[in-house]
Design a protein around this motif. Structure first.
Motif, short mmCIF file in Angstrom:
data_model
loop_
_atom_site.label_atom_id
_atom_site.label_comp_id
_atom_site.label_asym_id
_atom_site.label_seq_id
_atom_site.Cartn_x
_atom_site.Cartn_y
_atom_site.Cartn_z
N GLY A 2 0.80 -1.24 0.00
CA GLY A 2 0.00 0.00 0.00
C GLY A 2 0.81 1.26 0.00
N GLY A 3 2.12 1.14 0.23
CA GLY A 3 3.01 2.28 0.08
C GLY A 3 2.58 3.51 0.84
N THR A 4 2.35 4.59 0.12
CA THR A 4 2.02 5.86 0.76
C THR A 4 0.52 6.05 0.99
N GLY A 5 -0.26 5.00 0.77
CA GLY A 5 -1.62 4.98 1.30
C GLY A 5 -2.71 5.61 0.47
N ASP A 6 -2.51 5.76 -0.84
CA ASP A 6 -3.56 6.37 -1.67
C ASP A 6 -4.87 5.58 -1.60
N VAL B 264 -15.20 2.34 4.51
CA VAL B 264 -15.59 1.29 5.46
C VAL B 264 -16.16 1.88 6.75
N GLY B 265 -15.81 3.12 7.06
CA GLY B 265 -16.38 3.80 8.22
C GLY B 265 -15.93 3.21 9.55
N PRO B 266 -16.56 3.64 10.62
CA PRO B 266 -16.12 3.24 11.97
C PRO B 266 -16.35 1.77 12.28
N THR B 267 -17.22 1.11 11.54
CA THR B 267 -17.48 -0.31 11.80
C THR B 267 -16.58 -1.23 10.98
N GLY B 268 -15.79 -0.65 10.08
CA GLY B 268 -14.87 -1.44 9.26
C GLY B 268 -13.43 -1.14 9.61
N SER B 269 -12.51 -1.74 8.86
CA SER B 269 -11.09 -1.50 9.10
C SER B 269 -10.32 -1.68 7.81
N VAL B 270 -9.19 -1.00 7.74
CA VAL B 270 -8.27 -1.13 6.61
C VAL B 270 -6.89 -1.43 7.16
N THR B 271 -6.25 -2.43 6.62
CA THR B 271 -4.87 -2.75 6.98
C THR B 271 -3.96 -2.36 5.83
N LEU B 272 -3.08 -1.41 6.09
CA LEU B 272 -2.06 -1.02 5.11
C LEU B 272 -0.82 -1.87 5.37
N ASP C 212 2.93 -3.36 3.91
CA ASP C 212 4.02 -3.17 2.96
C ASP C 212 5.25 -3.85 3.53
N ILE C 213 6.02 -4.49 2.66
CA ILE C 213 7.24 -5.15 3.13
C ILE C 213 8.32 -4.14 3.46
N ASN C 214 8.20 -2.93 2.90
CA ASN C 214 9.23 -1.92 3.06
C ASN C 214 8.86 -0.93 4.16
N LEU C 215 9.67 -0.88 5.20
CA LEU C 215 9.38 -0.03 6.36
C LEU C 215 9.41 1.44 6.01
N SER C 216 10.30 1.85 5.12
CA SER C 216 10.37 3.26 4.73
C SER C 216 9.07 3.72 4.09
N MET C 217 8.54 2.91 3.19
CA MET C 217 7.27 3.24 2.54
C MET C 217 6.13 3.25 3.55
N LEU C 218 6.15 2.28 4.46
CA LEU C 218 5.09 2.19 5.46
C LEU C 218 5.07 3.44 6.35
N LYS C 219 6.25 3.92 6.70
CA LYS C 219 6.33 5.12 7.54
C LYS C 219 5.83 6.35 6.81
N VAL C 220 6.17 6.47 5.53
CA VAL C 220 5.69 7.60 4.73
C VAL C 220 4.16 7.55 4.64
N GLY C 221 3.62 6.35 4.38
CA GLY C 221 2.17 6.21 4.31
C GLY C 221 1.48 6.52 5.62
N ARG C 222 2.03 6.03 6.72
CA ARG C 222 1.43 6.29 8.04
C ARG C 222 1.42 7.78 8.34
N ASP C 223 2.53 8.45 8.10
CA ASP C 223 2.60 9.89 8.39
C ASP C 223 1.62 10.67 7.53
N LYS C 224 1.50 10.29 6.25
CA LYS C 224 0.59 11.00 5.35
C LYS C 224 -0.86 10.83 5.78
N LEU C 225 -1.23 9.60 6.13
CA LEU C 225 -2.61 9.34 6.51
C LEU C 225 -2.95 9.99 7.85
N ARG C 226 -2.01 10.00 8.76
CA ARG C 226 -2.26 10.67 10.04
C ARG C 226 -2.40 12.17 9.85
#
Length: 261
Positions: free
Chosen positions: A82-86, A95-103, A105-119
């Motif tokens: 999911g990379g940067t989380g588009d 999905v709203g409050p009753t659902g969930s999304v799991t992002l 990624d095998i790459n920690l650098s990409m995961l951190k960029v995605g987490r920061d962007k979504l937050r």
């Protein structure tokens, strides 16, 4: 490697301990770390380069994927590579409050960029972040309603293993959508695409991201990825049914779909 090279992908299940990293042959045990180095290098400029490389059209490809996903309130969605989380950003709202999304990624650098962007977008409550290898997903069987993978499958060492793993974690009735670069439908478009990929793209990577080699790898990895019909067959081999694909932008990109029944 010249622009006119037409190196064909090796069969996905061919014997031996070698695989392709772009046009190079490497030990299978090395590929994941080599790919990780590429994405460590490009993570900070990934979104900017996506817009430049595709002239913004990647947003339309992803929008089409979302429209075809069938995601609705209460669903559990897995966005692999999911990379940067588009996609994750859109699914989080769907999905709203009753659902969930799991992002994932095998790459920690990409995961951190995605987490920061979504937050920064205020998307917090229904998103989980997991560093995971698509070939061996760390989730129970029959967990997710929808799994998506956008521009990540071509970087996986054993693509069939990844499709098998995805099939396992999907719920019965769930669907997989893989958005990936593919084979242009016309010879004329293919030649123009080669000129762009091997002449313009690496130079763009050098100017914008100070990294010509990573973007040369990305162009080569696209050429080594299975074509539309081959990938459809791999979906079917994993157990997916009603498999089909839609060519986008003349087949430069294809959206593949399959269902678990």
């Amino acid at each position: 490697m010249s622009d006119s090279d037409t190196t064909s992908p090796a069969p996905e299940n061919s014997p031996g301990q070698q695989t392709h990293f772009g046009f190079k042959q490497v030990d299978k045990s090395q590929k994941a770390s080599l790919v990780a180095n590429v994405f460590d290098s490009v993570a900070a400029k990934y979104d900017v380069m996506n817009d430049l490389m595709s002239l913004g059209v990647h947003r339309l490809w992803k929008r089409y994927t979302i429209d075809c996903s069938g995601v609705r309130a209460g669903h559990k969605v897995l966005d692999i590579a999911g990379g940067t989380g588009d996609l994750t950003a859109k699914f989080s709202r769907m999905v709203g409050p009753t659902g969930s999304v799991t992002l994932a990624d095998i790459n920690l650098s990409m995961l951190k960029v995605g987490r920061d962007k979504l937050r920064d977008k205020g998307l917090v409550s229904n998103i989980d972040y997991v560093q995971a290898d698509a070939e061996s997903l760390p989730f129970p069987d029959n967990t997710f309603d929808v799994v998506t993978m956008a521009f990540g499958l071509r970087n996986v060492t054993e693509k069939q293993n990844a499709l098998d793993s995805i099939y396992r974690v999907l719920k019965p009735g769930g669907r997989l959508l893989v958005l990936e670069f593919s084979k242009p439908a016309s010879e004329h478009l293919s030649k123009l695409y080669d000129i762009y990929s091997f002449h313009i793209l690496p130079r763009m990577g050098q100017v914008v991201a100070n990294d010509e080699e990573s973007y040369r790898y990305l162009a080569e990895s696209i050429r080594m990825h299975p074509d539309q019909e081959t990938l459809k067959g791999m979906f079917e081999q994993a157990g997916f049914e009603q498999c089909d694909y839609s060519n986008l932008t003349g087949g430069i990109v294809a959206l593949h779909r399959g269902y678990k029944f």
